[in-house]
Write a protein that holds these residues in place. Structure first.
Motif, PDB file in Angstrom:
ATOM      1  N   GLN A 126       0.828  -1.203   0.000  1.00  0.00           N
ATOM      2  CA  GLN A 126       0.000   0.000   0.000  1.00  0.00           C
ATOM      3  C   GLN A 126       0.865   1.257   0.000  1.00  0.00           C
ATOM      4  OE1 GLN A 126      -3.444   0.140  -0.426  1.00  0.00           O
ATOM      5  NE2 GLN A 126      -2.835   2.245  -0.841  1.00  0.00           N
ATOM      6  N   MET A 127       1.981   1.223   0.726  1.00  0.00           N
ATOM      7  CA  MET A 127       2.878   2.379   0.728  1.00  0.00           C
ATOM      8  C   MET A 127       3.490   2.594  -0.661  1.00  0.00           C
ATOM      9  SD  MET A 127       4.726   2.567   4.447  1.00  0.00           S
ATOM     10  CE  MET A 127       5.066   0.843   4.732  1.00  0.00           C
ATOM     11  N   MET A 128       3.749   1.509  -1.387  1.00  0.00           N
ATOM     12  CA  MET A 128       4.260   1.663  -2.758  1.00  0.00           C
ATOM     13  C   MET A 128       3.180   2.252  -3.657  1.00  0.00           C
ATOM     14  SD  MET A 128       6.592  -1.639  -3.530  1.00  0.00           S
ATOM     15  CE  MET A 128       8.127  -1.076  -4.205  1.00  0.00           C
ATOM     16  N   VAL A 129       1.948   1.787  -3.495  1.00  0.00           N
ATOM     17  CA  VAL A 129       0.840   2.337  -4.277  1.00  0.00           C
ATOM     18  C   VAL A 129       0.695   3.823  -3.983  1.00  0.00           C
ATOM     19  CG1 VAL A 129      -1.688   2.314  -4.521  1.00  0.00           C
ATOM     20  CG2 VAL A 129      -0.421   0.160  -4.504  1.00  0.00           C
ATOM     21  N   ASP A 130       0.867   4.194  -2.718  1.00  0.00           N
ATOM     22  CA  ASP A 130       0.777   5.600  -2.307  1.00  0.00           C
ATOM     23  C   ASP A 130       2.023   6.404  -2.681  1.00  0.00           C
ATOM     24  OD1 ASP A 130      -1.674   4.949  -1.210  1.00  0.00           O
ATOM     25  OD2 ASP A 130      -0.916   4.819   0.851  1.00  0.00           O
ATOM     26  N   SER A 153       9.643   3.366  -3.755  1.00  0.00           N
ATOM     27  CA  SER A 153       9.564   2.532  -4.958  1.00  0.00           C
ATOM     28  C   SER A 153      10.361   1.248  -4.747  1.00  0.00           C
ATOM     29  CB  SER A 153      10.152   3.293  -6.147  1.00  0.00           C
ATOM     30  OG  SER A 153      11.540   3.449  -5.962  1.00  0.00           O
ATOM     31  N   SER A 154      10.250   0.335  -5.692  1.00  0.00           N
ATOM     32  CA  SER A 154      11.039  -0.900  -5.602  1.00  0.00           C
ATOM     33  C   SER A 154      12.529  -0.558  -5.673  1.00  0.00           C
ATOM     34  CB  SER A 154      10.640  -1.877  -6.707  1.00  0.00           C
ATOM     35  OG  SER A 154      10.803  -1.291  -7.972  1.00  0.00           O
ATOM     36  N   THR A 155      12.889   0.439  -6.452  1.00  0.00           N
ATOM     37  CA  THR A 155      14.294   0.860  -6.526  1.00  0.00           C
ATOM     38  C   THR A 155      14.781   1.329  -5.160  1.00  0.00           C
ATOM     39  OG1 THR A 155      13.983   1.499  -8.827  1.00  0.00           O
ATOM     40  CG2 THR A 155      15.901   2.421  -7.696  1.00  0.00           C
ATOM     41  N   ASP A 156      13.946   2.071  -4.432  1.00  0.00           N
ATOM     42  CA  ASP A 156      14.295   2.511  -3.077  1.00  0.00           C
ATOM     43  C   ASP A 156      14.535   1.311  -2.164  1.00  0.00           C
ATOM     44  OD1 ASP A 156      13.854   5.177  -3.856  1.00  0.00           O
ATOM     45  OD2 ASP A 156      11.778   5.147  -3.139  1.00  0.00           O
ATOM     46  N   VAL A 157      13.652   0.314  -2.262  1.00  0.00           N
ATOM     47  CA  VAL A 157      13.767  -0.878  -1.415  1.00  0.00           C
ATOM     48  C   VAL A 157      15.062  -1.623  -1.737  1.00  0.00           C
ATOM     49  CG1 VAL A 157      12.760  -3.126  -0.853  1.00  0.00           C
ATOM     50  CG2 VAL A 157      11.280  -1.120  -1.122  1.00  0.00           C
ATOM     51  N   PHE A 158      15.348  -1.836  -3.036  1.00  0.00           N
ATOM     52  CA  PHE A 158      16.560  -2.556  -3.407  1.00  0.00           C
ATOM     53  C   PHE A 158      17.808  -1.807  -2.941  1.00  0.00           C
ATOM     54  CE2 PHE A 158      13.873  -4.240  -7.114  1.00  0.00           C
ATOM     55  CZ  PHE A 158      13.422  -5.301  -6.347  1.00  0.00           C
ATOM     56  N   THR A 207      22.740  -4.754   3.670  1.00  0.00           N
ATOM     57  CA  THR A 207      23.189  -6.152   3.647  1.00  0.00           C
ATOM     58  C   THR A 207      24.244  -6.447   2.587  1.00  0.00           C
ATOM     59  OG1 THR A 207      21.549  -6.903   2.032  1.00  0.00           O
ATOM     60  CG2 THR A 207      20.888  -6.887   4.368  1.00  0.00           C
ATOM     61  N   LYS A 208      24.471  -5.506   1.674  1.00  0.00           N
ATOM     62  CA  LYS A 208      25.355  -5.687   0.517  1.00  0.00           C
ATOM     63  C   LYS A 208      24.791  -6.718  -0.464  1.00  0.00           C
ATOM     64  CE  LYS A 208      28.100  -2.747   2.258  1.00  0.00           C
ATOM     65  NZ  LYS A 208      27.457  -1.445   2.256  1.00  0.00           N
ATOM     66  N   PHE A 209      23.507  -7.028  -0.384  1.00  0.00           N
ATOM     67  CA  PHE A 209      22.838  -7.899  -1.351  1.00  0.00           C
ATOM     68  C   PHE A 209      22.329  -7.031  -2.482  1.00  0.00           C
ATOM     69  CE2 PHE A 209      18.938  -9.667  -3.157  1.00  0.00           C
ATOM     70  CZ  PHE A 209      19.379 -10.911  -3.558  1.00  0.00           C
ATOM     71  N   ASP A 210      22.808  -7.317  -3.709  1.00  0.00           N
ATOM     72  CA  ASP A 210      22.402  -6.554  -4.876  1.00  0.00           C
ATOM     73  C   ASP A 210      21.373  -7.360  -5.660  1.00  0.00           C
ATOM     74  OD1 ASP A 210      22.221  -5.543  -7.571  1.00  0.00           O
ATOM     75  OD2 ASP A 210      24.011  -4.349  -7.138  1.00  0.00           O
ATOM     76  N   PHE A 211      20.138  -6.929  -5.616  1.00  0.00           N
ATOM     77  CA  PHE A 211      19.040  -7.633  -6.285  1.00  0.00           C
ATOM     78  C   PHE A 211      19.290  -7.787  -7.771  1.00  0.00           C
ATOM     79  CE2 PHE A 211      15.092  -7.293  -8.754  1.00  0.00           C
ATOM     80  CZ  PHE A 211      14.484  -8.477  -8.368  1.00  0.00           C
ATOM     81  N   TYR A 212      19.765  -6.730  -8.421  1.00  0.00           N
ATOM     82  CA  TYR A 212      19.943  -6.757  -9.869  1.00  0.00           C
ATOM     83  C   TYR A 212      21.042  -7.742 -10.285  1.00  0.00           C
ATOM     84  CZ  TYR A 212      16.894  -2.757  -9.590  1.00  0.00           C
ATOM     85  OH  TYR A 212      15.825  -1.947  -9.333  1.00  0.00           O
ATOM     86  N   THR A 213      22.123  -7.813  -9.523  1.00  0.00           N
ATOM     87  CA  THR A 213      23.180  -8.783  -9.800  1.00  0.00           C
ATOM     88  C   THR A 213      22.651 -10.198  -9.606  1.00  0.00           C
ATOM     89  OG1 THR A 213      24.897  -7.218  -9.131  1.00  0.00           O
ATOM     90  CG2 THR A 213      25.493  -9.554  -9.118  1.00  0.00           C
ATOM     91  N   PHE A 214      21.919 -10.419  -8.524  1.00  0.00           N
ATOM     92  CA  PHE A 214      21.324 -11.722  -8.255  1.00  0.00           C
ATOM     93  C   PHE A 214      20.398 -12.136  -9.391  1.00  0.00           C
ATOM     94  CE2 PHE A 214      17.698 -14.143  -6.634  1.00  0.00           C
ATOM     95  CZ  PHE A 214      18.340 -15.248  -6.087  1.00  0.00           C
ATOM     96  N   LEU A 215      19.558 -11.213  -9.832  1.00  0.00           N
ATOM     97  CA  LEU A 215      18.596 -11.499 -10.891  1.00  0.00           C
ATOM     98  C   LEU A 215      19.298 -11.806 -12.210  1.00  0.00           C
ATOM     99  CD1 LEU A 215      15.563 -11.738 -11.323  1.00  0.00           C
ATOM    100  CD2 LEU A 215      15.547  -9.338 -11.985  1.00  0.00           C
TER     101      LEU A 215
END
Length: 111
Positions: free
Chosen positions: A70-74, A78-83, A90-98
């Protein structure tokens, strides 16, 4: 949208006819709902099978997931902010993982 309506739209599409705005909006909403439901089902299955989540933790997860969605809808974030936040913490890079997971496969990163 019921099955009769779906068949009617499919016939319309095969004939090369344009959809109305309402028809397109309904189809998009149904597609989004199916995608979200499938994603949540996979998340719950993973949490249950891999991490042994029971009823209480699944409910807490879904409640928090719903709040965050709901906060993203509002447009609070954004997902970019979360990543970026996860990467910073954590040093976990979502884009590298994907990229590693989808290398050579059809999917999100290869379309």
């Amino acid at each position: 949208m019921n099955e009769k309506q779906k068949r009617k739209l499919l016939k319309k599409a095969k004939q090369g006819k344009a959809f109305t705005y309402e028809e397109a909006e309904t189809m998009a909403r149904e597609f989004a709902n199916k995608a979200i439901t499938s994603y949540i089902a996979c998340s719950m299955l993973t949490l249950r099978e891999e991490f042994k989540f029971g009823k209480d933790r699944l409910e807490r997860f879904l409640s928090k997931e719903s709040d965050n969605a709901q906060m993203m809808v509002d447009k609070r974030f954004s997902s970019t902010d979360v990543f970026a936040k996860i990467n910073d913490e954590t040093k976990f890079d979502f884009y590298t993982f994907l990229e590693k997971r989808t290398a050579g496969k059809e999917g999100l990163m290869n379309e």
